[in-house]
Motif scaffolding. Sequence first.
Motif, PDB file in Angstrom:
ATOM      1  N   ALA A 378       4.960   0.792 -39.122  1.00 38.26           N
ATOM      2  CA  ALA A 378       4.973  -0.387 -38.251  1.00 38.26           C
ATOM      3  C   ALA A 378       6.351  -1.065 -39.675  1.00 38.26           C
ATOM      4  CB  ALA A 378       3.855  -1.275 -38.049  1.00 38.26           C
ATOM      5  N   ARG A 401       1.932   2.045 -33.850  1.00 39.35           N
ATOM      6  CA  ARG A 401       1.759   1.257 -33.931  1.00 39.35           C
ATOM      7  C   ARG A 401       3.375   1.596 -34.018  1.00 39.35           C
ATOM      8  NH1 ARG A 401      -1.716  -2.412 -37.359  1.00 39.35           N
ATOM      9  NH2 ARG A 401      -0.028  -3.931 -37.271  1.00 39.35           N
ATOM     10  N   GLU A 403       5.403  -1.813 -34.194  1.00 38.75           N
ATOM     11  CA  GLU A 403       6.426  -2.696 -34.404  1.00 38.75           C
ATOM     12  C   GLU A 403       7.132  -3.336 -35.418  1.00 38.75           C
ATOM     13  OE1 GLU A 403       2.088  -3.156 -36.398  1.00 38.75           O
ATOM     14  OE2 GLU A 403       3.082  -1.535 -35.142  1.00 38.75           O
ATOM     15  N   HIS A 404       8.418  -4.326 -35.210  1.00 36.78           N
ATOM     16  CA  HIS A 404       9.170  -4.295 -36.323  1.00 36.78           C
ATOM     17  C   HIS A 404      10.336  -3.294 -36.626  1.00 36.78           C
ATOM     18  CE1 HIS A 404       7.352  -9.228 -36.651  1.00 36.78           C
ATOM     19  NE2 HIS A 404       6.207  -7.784 -36.136  1.00 36.78           N
ATOM     20  N   ASP A 424       1.280  -1.357 -30.087  1.00 34.57           N
ATOM     21  CA  ASP A 424       2.047  -2.279 -30.817  1.00 34.57           C
ATOM     22  C   ASP A 424       3.553  -1.597 -30.288  1.00 34.57           C
ATOM     23  OD1 ASP A 424       2.861  -3.988 -32.063  1.00 34.57           O
ATOM     24  OD2 ASP A 424       1.438  -4.811 -32.938  1.00 34.57           O
ATOM     25  N   VAL A 425       4.307  -1.629 -29.131  1.00 33.76           N
ATOM     26  CA  VAL A 425       5.157  -2.065 -30.167  1.00 33.76           C
ATOM     27  C   VAL A 425       6.317  -3.041 -30.212  1.00 33.76           C
ATOM     28  CG1 VAL A 425       5.287   0.295 -28.301  1.00 33.76           C
ATOM     29  CG2 VAL A 425       5.836  -1.793 -27.488  1.00 33.76           C
ATOM     30  N   SER A 426       5.686  -4.038 -30.486  1.00 30.26           N
ATOM     31  CA  SER A 426       6.597  -5.706 -30.651  1.00 30.26           C
ATOM     32  C   SER A 426       7.633  -5.633 -31.727  1.00 30.26           C
ATOM     33  CB  SER A 426       5.109  -6.696 -30.754  1.00 30.26           C
ATOM     34  OG  SER A 426       4.734  -6.412 -32.221  1.00 30.26           O
ATOM     35  N   ASN A 427       8.149  -6.579 -31.843  1.00 30.76           N
ATOM     36  CA  ASN A 427       9.344  -6.664 -32.117  1.00 30.76           C
ATOM     37  C   ASN A 427      10.113  -5.724 -32.481  1.00 30.76           C
ATOM     38  OD1 ASN A 427       8.593  -9.424 -34.009  1.00 30.76           O
ATOM     39  ND2 ASN A 427       7.119  -8.746 -33.397  1.00 30.76           N
ATOM     40  N   ASN A 428      11.099  -5.308 -31.309  1.00 25.79           N
ATOM     41  CA  ASN A 428      11.916  -4.082 -31.132  1.00 25.79           C
ATOM     42  C   ASN A 428      12.604  -4.812 -29.983  1.00 25.79           C
ATOM     43  OD1 ASN A 428      11.909  -1.488 -32.839  1.00 25.79           O
ATOM     44  ND2 ASN A 428       9.586  -2.333 -31.884  1.00 25.79           N
ATOM     45  N   ASP A 448       0.878  -4.354 -27.129  1.00 26.68           N
ATOM     46  CA  ASP A 448       1.113  -5.872 -27.518  1.00 26.68           C
ATOM     47  C   ASP A 448       2.514  -5.199 -27.580  1.00 26.68           C
ATOM     48  OD1 ASP A 448       2.307  -7.352 -28.520  1.00 26.68           O
ATOM     49  OD2 ASP A 448       1.622  -7.531 -30.110  1.00 26.68           O
ATOM     50  N   ASN A 452      10.064  -7.887 -27.412  1.00 25.61           N
ATOM     51  CA  ASN A 452      11.580  -6.862 -26.774  1.00 25.61           C
ATOM     52  C   ASN A 452      12.338  -7.423 -25.659  1.00 25.61           C
ATOM     53  OD1 ASN A 452      10.837  -4.030 -27.977  1.00 25.61           O
ATOM     54  ND2 ASN A 452       8.863  -5.181 -27.546  1.00 25.61           N
TER      55      ASN A 452
END
Length: 802
Positions: A378, A401, A403-404, A424-428, A448, A452
């Motif tokens: 991340a 994780r 993310e970001h 958590d793979v958020s903010n991609n 999460d 996206n």
Amino acid sequence: MKKKALWALVVIWGITCGSRGCWEQERVALLALNATFDLIYRVDTGGSYFNCCSWEGVECNPTTGRVTHLMLFSSRYYLSGFKTWYLNASLLLPFEELKSLDLFNNHLTGWIAPEEPNLLSSRLSKLEELDLNGNSLDNSILSILATIPSLRCLSLRNSNLSGTLHVNGDLSNLKELDISIKNLSHLENLYLDYVHLKHVGTVVQALGALSSLRILSLQHNTIEGTITTQGLCNLVKLEELDLSFNGITGRLPTCWRNMSSIRILNLEDNEFTDSVVSSPLTSLTSLEFLSILGSHFDIPSSLGPLTNHSRLKLTTEFWANVPNLSYLNLSANILEGTIPSELGSVKSLDILDLSSNNFSGGLPIQLLDGKLNVLSVAYNNLQGEIVLSNHTMNPGLSRLRLEHNLFNGSLSFLSSIVNLRELDVSNNIFTGKLPRLIANMSSLVALDLSKNQLDGLIPQELWNFGELEYLDLSNNNLSGSLPLFFISEWVRHIHLSRNKLNGTLVHALSNGLRLVTLDLSENEFSGSIPYWLGSLSQLKILLLKGNSFYGTFPEQLCRLKSLKVEEKFQAPHTVGFTTKGRFDSYKGYTLLKMVGLDFSCNQFSGEIPSEIAISQEMLVLNLSHNKLIGRIPMSLSSLTKIESIDLSYNNLIGSIPEELTQLNSLEVFNVSYNNLSGAIPNKYQFGAFDESSYYGNHLLCGLPLSKKCSTTINDNCSTTKSRLSTKEDGFIDEETFYISFGVSYTMVGLVIPIVLFINPQWRHGWFHYVELVINTCQSLFITCYYFVQDGFRKFVSSYLHN
């Protein structure tokens, strides 16, 4: 008579047995200490009053009966209102065989030494362990300790030795420190954590005299500067060194290459700028634990010089070339370049954390095809699609994780990772629909996918997770309505904000009785608020703003008495509130203190219920951009901690309650664009609000508005309000039009006679003009009369003829 003889026998037996287990002078000394420490309760724990060796906190030599271990605790610090105090050290003189003395957490300032010099050190000549943790010691302590040659272990954690060890350039303190410590040549363990040491050079030089040290801990001080002296290099027996959480800069001393006995080295959170492969770290082959987390070490891709560190099993810095590596944490450094694919071939590696660096390129698929249990990359600059081969399968990966970063493409790769518990793979930049195969992850506890570009419907299969507790699908392009009964009873946190979800909530969330967080804001949900929402007894965060909910303001929301964030609640998500005229985000500890209601930008109607003030801990109330009517409820004055109230863009009437001026914490107050009336309160906090807080309320008066309250205005002005609304809808105000019309014609009627009276020439011209108009009109009238008469005769004649 028999009873008296029996009691005498018991007393004689007690005295005789007591004398065998405890020396009388030491028992007397312990009883004397009872005036200072809490010793009397120790007698009531099953031991003999006479045998002090059986008392709790006292241990004796079983052969000699002399006290060898003593633990003393006093409650006088608490009973005296948390005041520090001095111990009379003469009370310790009888304990000549004492080996261990524990004075932990007594908040001692120091002790008063006997008048005879060196008497205490000569009597305590066998003392090996001294625990002074949790005291507030001054200079008087170390000068005495330095005369005790037998001392082996000294613990001064949280001892606030700022008077003696706070070296800030005052050389007199440095000399005193030198004299105090240099004689402790047999000291093996020294803990100086949280004692506010400052300059690294003077501290290290002073400690260099302790040649027998095996453990030295200086963590969480304010030590700064570069290690340029040779002090630590004299500690050839040192096995554990902790310099973490300071401000030490520069490179590691080259003499550290000779510290071959060091096993544990913690340099975390400093400002070192050395290179791992060229620093003395390469020579420390006995290392078992190394942490340089949060520093600025240069770590190249090739770590060949470190292959001899065969004992290094728990580490935060070495990878593929280091044998037996099971835990690798390289987070929060300034690492760049691509992630070495060789990491996937380290068979012993179980946990890999590369987060919060500057890695770029793609994610090596070898990391997902290995035996990792935890993988975090991340907060980097990784990009590209994640495409796994058909045979890729990692049944052991439980935490992933990503993310970001800048990953794109679909989430189809998740079908090969079926045993995840946290994802958590958020903010991609992931796109496409939510894969139905994600439902195979039956062990998921936290999911999460927020921020996206995912679209489409939320598949029904997603809600088959029996253990799911945290779900975040916010900030995507998901659409459609929520499936009926779509959550399991174990879900505690749901975040679906900023999508295109629609439909009603009649049944979709009715079984979420354990919900703590529910964020449905910025969607297209409609309908009224369902009745069951008031039954969510554990709900602490509820966000409904930016939808199309309608109907009267839901009174069932006022039954949510737990609608607050308590300290025990762990908030992993960032929650946004529109407060103080701006959109703020709250997360972590800040969110724990955040209590608010934000139902803005909906279509709620009806009056604001007085029960809206459900919690005195509320900081934010935002009901703006709705269709609310009625008066501002008086109950808002009970929100003593409120910081922001926004009731703008509604249809509220009446005056602003004077009681609201008692809200001393109020920083933002906005009631603009309503139909409020009367004088604006101008006391206390309300004196700081500008006119923007009251725009669009034409019947309000008083500062900060320019309109003065010269006449009394009836608060109950619904008729006037309706007329005013009608007037405002026209091109020009009706009342203003009639007044202007009357004034204009009156002025014309007055001005013309006056002018004609003053100027005879104009008067003669005016009468001539009037006469001409009259003659013209008369001529026209006669002509029109005969024309009409002649036409009528012709019409009648023609009609009769036919």
